[in-house]
Design an enzyme around this catalytic site. Structure first.
Site, PDB file in Angstrom:
ATOM      1  N   LEU A  82      -5.298  -3.390   9.063  1.00 57.87           N
ATOM      2  CA  LEU A  82      -4.928  -3.636   9.878  1.00 57.87           C
ATOM      3  C   LEU A  82      -5.155  -5.856   8.985  1.00 57.87           C
ATOM      4  O   LEU A  82      -5.332  -6.656  10.185  1.00 57.87           O
ATOM      5  CB  LEU A  82      -5.471  -3.566  11.133  1.00 57.87           C
ATOM      6  CG  LEU A  82      -5.498  -2.579  11.914  1.00 57.87           C
ATOM      7  CD1 LEU A  82      -5.855  -2.504  13.229  1.00 57.87           C
ATOM      8  CD2 LEU A  82      -4.142  -2.197  12.098  1.00 57.87           C
ATOM      9  N   ARG A 103      -8.203   5.743  -4.879  1.00 62.89           N
ATOM     10  CA  ARG A 103      -8.461   5.359  -3.490  1.00 62.89           C
ATOM     11  C   ARG A 103     -10.358   5.862  -2.997  1.00 62.89           C
ATOM     12  O   ARG A 103      -9.606   6.565  -3.088  1.00 62.89           O
ATOM     13  CB  ARG A 103      -7.522   4.945  -2.805  1.00 62.89           C
ATOM     14  CG  ARG A 103      -7.669   5.148  -1.025  1.00 62.89           C
ATOM     15  CD  ARG A 103      -6.618   5.181  -0.409  1.00 62.89           C
ATOM     16  NE  ARG A 103      -5.924   3.260  -0.351  1.00 62.89           N
ATOM     17  CZ  ARG A 103      -5.191   3.427   0.300  1.00 62.89           C
ATOM     18  NH1 ARG A 103      -4.431   3.919   0.935  1.00 62.89           N
ATOM     19  NH2 ARG A 103      -4.306   1.810   0.060  1.00 62.89           N
ATOM     20  N   ARG A 161       1.418  -1.853   7.714  1.00 61.87           N
ATOM     21  CA  ARG A 161       2.149  -1.821   8.730  1.00 61.87           C
ATOM     22  C   ARG A 161       2.735  -2.830   8.550  1.00 61.87           C
ATOM     23  O   ARG A 161       4.030  -3.429   9.208  1.00 61.87           O
ATOM     24  CB  ARG A 161       1.063  -1.331   9.955  1.00 61.87           C
ATOM     25  CG  ARG A 161       0.533  -0.043   9.721  1.00 61.87           C
ATOM     26  CD  ARG A 161       0.047   0.657  11.754  1.00 61.87           C
ATOM     27  NE  ARG A 161      -0.913   1.153  11.614  1.00 61.87           N
ATOM     28  CZ  ARG A 161      -1.718   2.177  10.818  1.00 61.87           C
ATOM     29  NH1 ARG A 161      -1.675   1.233  10.245  1.00 61.87           N
ATOM     30  NH2 ARG A 161      -1.876   2.708  11.891  1.00 61.87           N
ATOM     31  N   CYS A 193       3.321   6.704   3.098  1.00 60.34           N
ATOM     32  CA  CYS A 193       4.397   8.190   3.117  1.00 60.34           C
ATOM     33  C   CYS A 193       5.127   7.593   4.299  1.00 60.34           C
ATOM     34  O   CYS A 193       5.281   7.705   5.087  1.00 60.34           O
ATOM     35  CB  CYS A 193       3.538   9.425   3.759  1.00 60.34           C
ATOM     36  SG  CYS A 193       2.121   9.994   2.338  1.00 60.34           S
ATOM     37  N   SER A 244       0.469  -1.077  -0.302  1.00 63.05           N
ATOM     38  CA  SER A 244       0.102   0.053  -0.254  1.00 63.05           C
ATOM     39  C   SER A 244       0.861   1.557   0.420  1.00 63.05           C
ATOM     40  O   SER A 244       2.137   1.786   0.846  1.00 63.05           O
ATOM     41  CB  SER A 244      -0.989   0.218   1.698  1.00 63.05           C
ATOM     42  OG  SER A 244      -1.459   0.609   0.920  1.00 63.05           O
ATOM     43  N   PRO A 245       0.108   2.597  -0.660  1.00 61.55           N
ATOM     44  CA  PRO A 245       1.294   3.732  -0.211  1.00 61.55           C
ATOM     45  C   PRO A 245       1.023   3.936   0.712  1.00 61.55           C
ATOM     46  O   PRO A 245       0.527   4.494   1.769  1.00 61.55           O
ATOM     47  CB  PRO A 245      -0.209   4.695  -1.687  1.00 61.55           C
ATOM     48  CG  PRO A 245      -0.722   3.502  -1.917  1.00 61.55           C
ATOM     49  CD  PRO A 245      -0.744   2.259  -0.884  1.00 61.55           C
ATOM     50  N   GLN A 262       0.715   6.487  -6.599  1.00 59.03           N
ATOM     51  CA  GLN A 262      -0.827   6.711  -6.506  1.00 59.03           C
ATOM     52  C   GLN A 262      -0.055   8.307  -6.552  1.00 59.03           C
ATOM     53  O   GLN A 262       0.505   8.778  -5.600  1.00 59.03           O
ATOM     54  CB  GLN A 262      -1.364   6.594  -4.674  1.00 59.03           C
ATOM     55  CG  GLN A 262      -2.033   7.277  -4.517  1.00 59.03           C
ATOM     56  CD  GLN A 262      -2.059   7.149  -2.876  1.00 59.03           C
ATOM     57  OE1 GLN A 262      -2.189   7.042  -2.217  1.00 59.03           O
ATOM     58  NE2 GLN A 262      -3.172   6.250  -1.897  1.00 59.03           N
ATOM     59  N   ALA A 277       1.862   8.704  -1.444  1.00 59.19           N
ATOM     60  CA  ALA A 277       1.315   9.677  -2.415  1.00 59.19           C
ATOM     61  C   ALA A 277       2.350  10.449  -3.078  1.00 59.19           C
ATOM     62  O   ALA A 277       3.643  10.968  -1.502  1.00 59.19           O
ATOM     63  CB  ALA A 277       0.165  10.155  -1.252  1.00 59.19           C
ATOM     64  N   TYR A 296      -7.796  14.081   2.085  1.00 62.34           N
ATOM     65  CA  TYR A 296      -7.898  15.068   1.136  1.00 62.34           C
ATOM     66  C   TYR A 296      -8.425  15.468   0.094  1.00 62.34           C
ATOM     67  O   TYR A 296      -9.572  15.516   0.158  1.00 62.34           O
ATOM     68  CB  TYR A 296      -6.048  13.970   0.397  1.00 62.34           C
ATOM     69  CG  TYR A 296      -4.982  13.496   1.448  1.00 62.34           C
ATOM     70  CD1 TYR A 296      -4.929  14.583   2.787  1.00 62.34           C
ATOM     71  CD2 TYR A 296      -4.742  12.599   1.726  1.00 62.34           C
ATOM     72  CE1 TYR A 296      -3.765  14.880   3.729  1.00 62.34           C
ATOM     73  CE2 TYR A 296      -4.591  11.869   2.594  1.00 62.34           C
ATOM     74  CZ  TYR A 296      -3.737  12.760   3.570  1.00 62.34           C
ATOM     75  OH  TYR A 296      -2.975  12.448   4.799  1.00 62.34           O
TER      76      TYR A 296
END
Length: 357
Positions: free
Chosen positions: A303, A231, A326, A27, A24-25, A101, A59, A183
């Site tokens: 998660l 997304r 994570r 940051c 996943s993207p 992304q 991102a 965003y």
């Protein structure tokens, strides 16, 4: 035993990934003036070599004013493009499909990096005025964003298209438009943050106009043979905000355009008053609802840490891919561990075979 669906190839348009595990993207807040560096190269390269099917950049912002923090990645000039080309190359060399992304932070721009507190940066300390559909700050005490004019909205849509063109030239094979987490795209969609009374506000049709126009403009630069993902925050988790019913309706509209291939199903981010019942897989029902009710492929995120859980999600048709953040941040070789747990030969680079994986 047959190979679990998690480890079977998945195809979107002309692009085939070796499995359904997606990085996943995430940051990294480690760029300067939008320009990444060797940190980004080693970070994404390790996760590609670790066996994931698709690896996304974090991102990547379409303008300087659209960055979340002063240290966010950008793709709005030639220098940025050269680094992003290196990132696409290192992901490909690791055996993964390179994804990018693209994003605009909107009213959540001009913030500190998380390890400095993540609070809005005042103008007196080097911050800048964020842009938004309405002049509503993201949190109390933040600089009031400037409500965009119709012409400025068109300019930002053009920035998304220009960034998509640079991403194509840099060698990325999947592009995702960030329309979640409070965003800019999400802040147009949500009645919590969009109080406009023009063509870009009001009812759901008006509030979705910005995102739909971004999709169309991006598709004008993104080749028809390459997949485009979006997304979305499927719930605002706050009274008066977006619900899964709203998002299913939007996903149907996106599917009907024939331009979008997958909805990456996240949630939240538009209101500091949100209450999220966080637990492993808490967002999977969103992906399942959209997949079955909107007739479009979905990605599940949130998660997901255990191989058996990830395998169950795709095996039972709850999503087409799983996106890990994570768990794969902590373990770049998560896909190897998952393969071993599920009885599948791990796709380990020859250089790492001595590790006994």
């Amino acid at each position: 035993m047959s190979t679990p669906l998690l480890f079977q190839p998945v195809r979107f348009r002309s692009v085939t990934a070796r499995n359904r595990i997606v990085v996943s993207p995430m940051c990294q807040y480690s760029a300067n003036d939008g320009l990444g560096n060797d940190w980004h190269v080693q970070h994404l390269g390790a996760r590609a070599a670790g066996g994931a099917g698709i690896v996304f950049t974090e991102a990547t912002h379409v303008s300087a004013v659209g960055r979340i923090t002063p240290h966010c990645l950008g793709l709005y000039n030639a220098e940025h493009q050269a680094l992003l080309g290196r990132l696409a190359g290192v992901i490909t060399q690791g055996g993964s499909v390179p994804g990018i992304q693209i994003a605009h932070a909107g009213r959540k721009a001009s913030s500190q990096v998380p390890w400095q507190g993540g609070k809005p940066i005042p103008l007196s300390e080097g911050g800048w005025v964020p842009l938004a559909p309405s002049a509503l700050p993201s949190v109390p005490g933040a600089t009031d964003p400037r409500a965009l004019s119709g012409g400025e909205i068109g300019d930002i849509i053009g920035q998304f298209a220009a960034t998509a063109a640079m991403a194509r030239e840099a060698g990325f094979k999947i592009l995702e438009i960030h329309g979640a987490h409070g965003y800019l795209g999400h802040s147009f969609l949500s009645p919590v943050s969009n109080r406009r009374n023009d063509a870009y506000g009001g009812d759901a049709d008006g509030r979705s106009r910005f995102l739909l126009e971004v999709v169309e403009a991006v598709r004008g630069e993104w080749p028809s043979e390459l997949p485009l993902w979006v997304r979305l925050s499927c719930s605002d988790w706050v009274a008066g905000g977006l619900t899964i019913e709203d998002t299913v309706a939007l996903a149907r509209r996106l599917a009907a355009t024939g331009q979008v291939d997958l909805i990456d199903c996240s949630s939240g981010g538009v209101s500091h008053e949100q209450t999220i019942p966080s637990h492993p897989g808490y967002q999977v029902p969103f992906a399942e609802a959209i997949r079955h009710r909107a007739g479009i492929a979905t990605g599940a995120v949130g998660l997901i840490t255990e191989p058996t859980h990830a395998a169950e999600i795709v095996a039972n048709g709850r999503a087409d891919v799983v996106l890990l953040a994570r768990a794969i941040l902590a373990d770049p070789g998560w896909a190897w561990r998952a393969a071993r747990a599920l009885g599948v030969p791990a796709d380990v680079p020859s250089q790492y075979l001595r590790a006994g994986l």
